[in-house]
Design a protein around this motif. Structure first.
Motif, PDB file in Angstrom:
ATOM      1  N   GLY A  25       0.820  -1.199   0.000  1.00  0.00           N
ATOM      2  CA  GLY A  25       0.000   0.000   0.000  1.00  0.00           C
ATOM      3  C   GLY A  25       0.855   1.249   0.000  1.00  0.00           C
ATOM      4  O   GLY A  25       1.807   1.354   0.767  1.00  0.00           O
ATOM      5  N   GLY A  26       0.540   2.200  -0.877  1.00  0.00           N
ATOM      6  CA  GLY A  26       1.308   3.427  -0.982  1.00  0.00           C
ATOM      7  C   GLY A  26       2.391   3.393  -2.036  1.00  0.00           C
ATOM      8  O   GLY A  26       3.030   4.419  -2.297  1.00  0.00           O
ATOM      9  N   ASP A  27       2.636   2.220  -2.638  1.00  0.00           N
ATOM     10  CA  ASP A  27       3.637   2.132  -3.708  1.00  0.00           C
ATOM     11  C   ASP A  27       3.162   2.897  -4.936  1.00  0.00           C
ATOM     12  O   ASP A  27       1.965   2.924  -5.263  1.00  0.00           O
ATOM     13  CB  ASP A  27       3.893   0.674  -4.096  1.00  0.00           C
ATOM     14  CG  ASP A  27       4.737  -0.065  -3.067  1.00  0.00           C
ATOM     15  OD1 ASP A  27       5.245   0.596  -2.136  1.00  0.00           O
ATOM     16  OD2 ASP A  27       4.866  -1.302  -3.192  1.00  0.00           O
ATOM     17  N   CYS A  28       4.101   3.515  -5.629  1.00  0.00           N
ATOM     18  CA  CYS A  28       3.783   4.222  -6.861  1.00  0.00           C
ATOM     19  C   CYS A  28       3.663   3.231  -8.015  1.00  0.00           C
ATOM     20  O   CYS A  28       4.303   2.184  -8.016  1.00  0.00           O
ATOM     21  CB  CYS A  28       4.872   5.238  -7.204  1.00  0.00           C
ATOM     22  SG  CYS A  28       5.147   6.483  -5.930  1.00  0.00           S
ATOM     23  N   TYR A  29       2.840   3.571  -8.989  1.00  0.00           N
ATOM     24  CA  TYR A  29       2.751   2.735 -10.182  1.00  0.00           C
ATOM     25  C   TYR A  29       2.520   3.620 -11.407  1.00  0.00           C
ATOM     26  O   TYR A  29       2.023   4.745 -11.312  1.00  0.00           O
ATOM     27  CB  TYR A  29       1.613   1.719 -10.075  1.00  0.00           C
ATOM     28  CG  TYR A  29       0.232   2.325 -10.064  1.00  0.00           C
ATOM     29  CD1 TYR A  29      -0.431   2.664 -11.247  1.00  0.00           C
ATOM     30  CD2 TYR A  29      -0.419   2.573  -8.860  1.00  0.00           C
ATOM     31  CE1 TYR A  29      -1.689   3.235 -11.229  1.00  0.00           C
ATOM     32  CE2 TYR A  29      -1.680   3.131  -8.847  1.00  0.00           C
ATOM     33  CZ  TYR A  29      -2.307   3.461 -10.028  1.00  0.00           C
ATOM     34  OH  TYR A  29      -3.551   4.026 -10.003  1.00  0.00           O
ATOM     35  N   ARG A  30       2.874   3.077 -12.543  1.00  0.00           N
ATOM     36  CA  ARG A  30       2.556   3.668 -13.844  1.00  0.00           C
ATOM     37  C   ARG A  30       2.029   2.543 -14.711  1.00  0.00           C
ATOM     38  O   ARG A  30       2.661   1.488 -14.822  1.00  0.00           O
ATOM     39  CB  ARG A  30       3.796   4.300 -14.494  1.00  0.00           C
ATOM     40  CG  ARG A  30       3.529   4.923 -15.856  1.00  0.00           C
ATOM     41  CD  ARG A  30       4.830   5.408 -16.492  1.00  0.00           C
ATOM     42  NE  ARG A  30       4.615   6.001 -17.795  1.00  0.00           N
ATOM     43  CZ  ARG A  30       4.485   5.324 -18.932  1.00  0.00           C
ATOM     44  NH1 ARG A  30       4.537   3.989 -18.892  1.00  0.00           N
ATOM     45  NH2 ARG A  30       4.289   5.942 -20.072  1.00  0.00           N
ATOM     46  N   ALA A  31       0.855   2.729 -15.303  1.00  0.00           N
ATOM     47  CA  ALA A  31       0.202   1.658 -16.047  1.00  0.00           C
ATOM     48  C   ALA A  31      -0.206   2.135 -17.435  1.00  0.00           C
ATOM     49  O   ALA A  31      -0.596   3.294 -17.620  1.00  0.00           O
ATOM     50  CB  ALA A  31      -1.029   1.162 -15.299  1.00  0.00           C
ATOM     51  N   ASP A  32      -0.106   1.240 -18.412  1.00  0.00           N
ATOM     52  CA  ASP A  32      -0.618   1.491 -19.756  1.00  0.00           C
ATOM     53  C   ASP A  32      -2.064   1.012 -19.818  1.00  0.00           C
ATOM     54  O   ASP A  32      -2.388  -0.080 -19.338  1.00  0.00           O
ATOM     55  CB  ASP A  32       0.221   0.754 -20.797  1.00  0.00           C
ATOM     56  CG  ASP A  32       1.661   1.260 -20.839  1.00  0.00           C
ATOM     57  OD1 ASP A  32       1.859   2.482 -20.715  1.00  0.00           O
ATOM     58  OD2 ASP A  32       2.579   0.431 -20.980  1.00  0.00           O
ATOM     59  N   ALA A  33      -2.944   1.809 -20.413  1.00  0.00           N
ATOM     60  CA  ALA A  33      -4.367   1.476 -20.457  1.00  0.00           C
ATOM     61  C   ALA A  33      -4.915   1.637 -21.860  1.00  0.00           C
ATOM     62  O   ALA A  33      -4.585   2.601 -22.559  1.00  0.00           O
ATOM     63  CB  ALA A  33      -5.146   2.357 -19.478  1.00  0.00           C
ATOM     64  N   THR A  34      -5.757   0.689 -22.269  1.00  0.00           N
ATOM     65  CA  THR A  34      -6.435   0.731 -23.563  1.00  0.00           C
ATOM     66  C   THR A  34      -7.906   0.378 -23.356  1.00  0.00           C
ATOM     67  O   THR A  34      -8.221  -0.646 -22.746  1.00  0.00           O
ATOM     68  CB  THR A  34      -5.812  -0.264 -24.558  1.00  0.00           C
ATOM     69  OG1 THR A  34      -4.425   0.059 -24.754  1.00  0.00           O
ATOM     70  CG2 THR A  34      -6.534  -0.202 -25.905  1.00  0.00           C
TER      71      THR A  34
END
Length: 214
Positions: A127-136
């Motif tokens: 919990g609290g970790d950063c993320y970057r996600a690709d979305a389509t």
């Protein structure tokens, strides 16, 4: 001779300071300004999105304990659309919905995506970790029948806790344009255009033998 050489060196030093000194002053000023603006202390994991068109994610949350993702999608296409599929990828974790979701123009809906279990979100993130996600998001325009994709990437913070979702059914109205020819007729003075029955006079008595009530 020695005095002339000394004067020339001194003059060269002054010219060098005048030429490049302003660069140093401007550079120091820029560093101070950027520091005051917080450029060297950015907000970590600030929720943001990049890209996307027509079908836009306006809010979202990824919940590690439930292993699901909730996305709020807004329809800016101007026509009713149906989101046929979606794929959100965080490193080697993929999140996808169970079914299609209709969205009327100018409105929004919540889309639930289940994330892959090997590895799961709880195994990969805290919990609290950063993320970057690709979305389509794959959607179909219900008026034109054409399909398209809204692509981009999102970032934020992994959420903790379990999420309870409620499924609701939303009906989408497809607008059909038709050509109508209107014929104007002279109505009897005692016949209303809008009355409790289609062929009644102002007293509610049936009227027949007119152009609209044969």
């Amino acid at each position: 001779m020695t005095g002339d050489k000394t004067r020339k060196k001194g003059q060269s030093g002054v010219e060098l300071m005048m030429t490049y000194g302003w660069v140093v002053v401007v550079g120091v000023g820029a560093v101070i300004l950027l520091s005051q603006m917080g450029s060297f202390h950015p907000v970590p994991c600030e929720k943001n999105r990049f890209g996307f068109s027509q079908v836009i994610p306006t809010d979202w949350g990824i919940f590690r304990d439930s292993n699901i993702m909730i996305v709020k999608l807004e329809n800016l296409a101007g026509d009713p659309v149906e989101v046929l599929d979606a794929t959100v990828t965080l490193e080697n974790i993929t999140c996808k919905p169970d079914s299609a979701v209709p969205i009327n123009p100018g409105t929004d809906v919540f889309l639930k995506l289940k994330c892959s279990s090997e590895p799961s979100l709880s195994e990969k993130y805290n919990g609290g970790d950063c993320y970057r996600a690709d979305a389509t998001f794959v959607y179909q325009n219900n008026v034109t029948g054409y399909s398209d994709e809204s692509k981009g990437n999102i970032r934020g913070v992994i959420e903790e806790g379990n999420v309870v979702t409620t499924t609701t059914t939303t009906s989408t109205t497809t607008t059909t344009t038709t050509s109508t020819t209107t014929t104007t007729v002279d109505l009897p003075p005692d016949l209303e255009l809008i009355s409790p029955c289609d062929c009644c006079d102002v007293n509610g008595n049936p009227v027949h033998g007119t152009p609209i009530c044969p």
